[in-house]
Scaffold this active site. Sequence first.
Site, short mmCIF file in Angstrom:
data_model
loop_
_atom_site.label_atom_id
_atom_site.label_comp_id
_atom_site.label_asym_id
_atom_site.label_seq_id
_atom_site.Cartn_x
_atom_site.Cartn_y
_atom_site.Cartn_z
N LYS A 164 -10.41 16.60 82.91
CA LYS A 164 -9.04 16.14 82.62
C LYS A 164 -9.13 15.25 81.39
O LYS A 164 -9.47 14.06 81.47
CB LYS A 164 -8.51 15.35 83.82
CG LYS A 164 -7.01 15.46 84.05
CD LYS A 164 -6.15 14.87 82.95
CE LYS A 164 -6.03 13.38 82.99
NZ LYS A 164 -5.44 12.83 81.75
N GLU A 240 -17.49 4.30 83.36
CA GLU A 240 -17.74 3.59 82.09
C GLU A 240 -16.40 2.99 81.68
O GLU A 240 -15.47 3.73 81.32
CB GLU A 240 -18.30 4.57 81.06
CG GLU A 240 -19.65 5.13 81.51
CD GLU A 240 -20.31 6.10 80.53
OE1 GLU A 240 -19.60 6.80 79.80
OE2 GLU A 240 -21.54 6.15 80.52
N CYS A 274 -15.02 1.28 73.00
CA CYS A 274 -15.24 0.33 74.11
C CYS A 274 -16.27 -0.73 73.75
O CYS A 274 -16.28 -1.82 74.30
CB CYS A 274 -15.68 1.09 75.35
SG CYS A 274 -17.20 2.01 75.08
N GLU A 376 -9.14 -7.58 77.12
CA GLU A 376 -9.46 -6.51 76.16
C GLU A 376 -8.19 -6.10 75.41
O GLU A 376 -7.16 -5.80 76.03
CB GLU A 376 -10.01 -5.29 76.92
CG GLU A 376 -10.39 -4.15 75.98
CD GLU A 376 -10.84 -2.88 76.70
OE1 GLU A 376 -10.14 -2.45 77.63
OE2 GLU A 376 -11.89 -2.33 76.32
P1 NAD Z 1 -7.08 4.99 80.74
O1 NAD Z 1 -7.83 4.40 81.87
O2 NAD Z 1 -5.65 4.66 80.60
O3 NAD Z 1 -7.15 6.59 80.80
C1 NAD Z 1 -8.37 7.29 80.83
C2 NAD Z 1 -8.16 8.63 81.51
O4 NAD Z 1 -7.83 8.40 82.87
C3 NAD Z 1 -7.03 9.46 80.93
O5 NAD Z 1 -7.43 10.81 80.94
C4 NAD Z 1 -5.90 9.22 81.91
O6 NAD Z 1 -4.95 10.25 81.97
C5 NAD Z 1 -6.67 9.12 83.23
N1 NAD Z 1 -6.00 8.37 84.29
C6 NAD Z 1 -5.18 7.31 84.18
N2 NAD Z 1 -4.80 6.88 85.40
C7 NAD Z 1 -5.41 7.69 86.31
C8 NAD Z 1 -5.42 7.76 87.73
N3 NAD Z 1 -4.73 6.90 88.48
N4 NAD Z 1 -6.15 8.72 88.33
C9 NAD Z 1 -6.88 9.60 87.59
N5 NAD Z 1 -6.88 9.59 86.24
C10 NAD Z 1 -6.18 8.64 85.60
O7 NAD Z 1 -7.89 4.60 79.43
P2 NAD Z 1 -7.50 4.93 77.92
O8 NAD Z 1 -6.36 4.07 77.51
O9 NAD Z 1 -7.41 6.40 77.76
O10 NAD Z 1 -8.84 4.46 77.16
C11 NAD Z 1 -9.08 3.16 76.73
C12 NAD Z 1 -9.93 2.40 77.72
O11 NAD Z 1 -11.14 3.10 77.96
C13 NAD Z 1 -10.37 1.03 77.23
O12 NAD Z 1 -10.30 0.12 78.29
C14 NAD Z 1 -11.82 1.24 76.82
O13 NAD Z 1 -12.62 0.08 76.83
C15 NAD Z 1 -12.26 2.22 77.85
N6 NAD Z 1 -13.44 2.97 77.40
C16 NAD Z 1 -14.66 2.69 77.96
C17 NAD Z 1 -15.80 3.36 77.52
C18 NAD Z 1 -17.17 3.07 78.08
O14 NAD Z 1 -18.09 3.84 77.79
N7 NAD Z 1 -17.38 2.01 78.83
C19 NAD Z 1 -15.68 4.33 76.54
C20 NAD Z 1 -14.42 4.58 75.99
C21 NAD Z 1 -13.30 3.90 76.43
O1 6OD Z 2 -22.43 6.67 72.68
C1 6OD Z 2 -22.14 6.95 73.84
O2 6OD Z 2 -22.86 7.69 74.54
C2 6OD Z 2 -20.93 6.39 74.44
N1 6OD Z 2 -20.71 6.70 75.73
C3 6OD Z 2 -20.10 5.63 73.70
C4 6OD Z 2 -18.94 5.01 74.21
C5 6OD Z 2 -18.05 4.46 73.37
C6 6OD Z 2 -16.86 3.85 73.83
O3 6OD Z 2 -15.77 3.97 73.31
#
Ligand code: NAD
Ligand code: 6OD
Length: 472
Positions: A164, A240, A274, A376
């Site tokens: 998804k 993550e 992130c 954040e």
């Molecule tokens: P989000 O949590 O809003 O959405 C991520 C995904 O989850 C989307 O596909 C969304 O449709 C889905 N989703 C949302 N609510 C859901 C639910 N209740 N059940 C199932 N699926 C659901 O995040 P975003 O705004 O797309 O991305 C930004 C966030 O992601 C930031 O907080 C960022 O730090 C984090 N992020 C973390 C990492 C990491 O590796 N730690 C990497 C990239 C982004």
């Molecule tokens: O480099 C990666 O493998 C990884 N998971 C990066 C995540 C970035 C966050 O936005």
Amino acid sequence: MSCTRTFADVNPANGTVIAQVAEADESLVDAAVQAARKALRGEWGRLTVRERAARLRKVADGIEARFDCFVTAEVADTGKPIALASRLDVPRAAANFRAFADLISAAGLEAFQTETPDGQSALNYAVRKPLGVVGIIVPWNLPVLLLTWKLAPALACGNTVVVKPSEETPATATLLAEVMQQAGIPDGVYNVVHGFGPNSAGEFLTQHEDVNAVTFTGESQTGGAIMKAVAASLKPVSFELGGKNAAIVFADADFDEAVAGISEAAFLNTGQVCLCTERVYVESPIFDRFVDALAGKSGGLRVGSPMEKTTELGPLISSQHREKVLSYNRLAREEGATVVIGGGVPEFGNSLDRGFYVQPTIYTGLPESARSVKEEIFGPVCHIAPFDTEEEAINKANDTKYGLAASIWTTNLKRGHRVAQQMNVGITWVNCWFLRDLRTPFGGAGRSGIGREGGVHSLNFYSEPNNICIRL
Ligand code: NAD
Ligand code: 6OD
């Protein structure tokens, strides 16, 4: 199978609609899960590790063969600069498949020769079994990189998947389906459902009884919602999540290297990584000079059309996300920040004015308790504060509920090593940032995640050991 609802995929650089996307309802998600389950019993389930690895390498080749299509799709969906998509996102998608093809090929077995009470022996060895159908839910910031980071090890371990993608960035996951087919990945192994989270495809997937595990990248709060959804069926999860990452710059750091490194760490992908640094702690003797130099470097970043090869900063993903970032800019001022650069919206005098741009923004002067220092923001915004002692810097960096990443800038490697070990995070970089080796553990402490992926950690999450004990 038909979908009755659609949603618009919008180009964040100018607000135009790129495509109408079919939103999967519960029955379509169910059909995808059933297709994935059926594929486990078919050709895919019978392939040897060597054969699976060979197909993954063909997927990598297929991505490279359509490199420009992937770049164009990713740029249109995210608004990220074409130079960034070309050097980071799309090459990493191919590299993810090659890395996990190599890792699964080299993975050994755990084995023990066991003495039995009667003086004989037994041989214990653990074989890796796939988990079954894995639900993969990913965000919009690095869509194809983050999808393939989970998809490649899931497939390497013999699972089938239902993916998804984010509702903001549906294109590259869809394009990948064509590559999968051409690479000989059997039908039903890779399934994509589009839609939103709550009461939509995301939630239908996490709640589905026939999904064996969920791997998720996104906001910490969403991780909490998914955890509730999977609780009843006890699915394993890999999360993550978000971060509020700190950088510590010591006075003995290579000054120019630190300025360049922090500028990249704060503003890459318009701050929507992130791992991006939103809190910078600089040792007092170089504080003023550092702030001036970072402001000079970052204020000079080229903000513009993602399709221009020289553009360094594109728009944010959506008008809603821009409103969130701007609301933090307002909050920071209310909380007493001094705005060093940025804080507003750039003006172009052309169609980019309909895009979701913000200026790279640097603050100073906020107390550590300020919400804009604690929460954040996920945009091109960072706060710089001075420190006097190593202990103070460590305490400030660790004073967060998150725990994803940190960076330390010093020419004293003894200190770098000492401070790095005291960071309460999953990943610490010394004199660098976002330098990746795909064999290393990746993930977050605290509210930044559950579990680790990367290398053998991914293989361990996406497979289950079956220990076999043979009495000899
Ligand atoms: P989000 O949590 O809003 O959405 C991520 C995904 O989850 C989307 O596909 C969304 O449709 C889905 N989703 C949302 N609510 C859901 C639910 N209740 N059940 C199932 N699926 C659901 O995040 P975003 O705004 O797309 O991305 C930004 C966030 O992601 C930031 O907080 C960022 O730090 C984090 N992020 C973390 C990492 C990491 O590796 N730690 C990497 C990239 C982004
Ligand atoms: O480099 C990666 O493998 C990884 N998971 C990066 C995540 C970035 C966050 O936005």
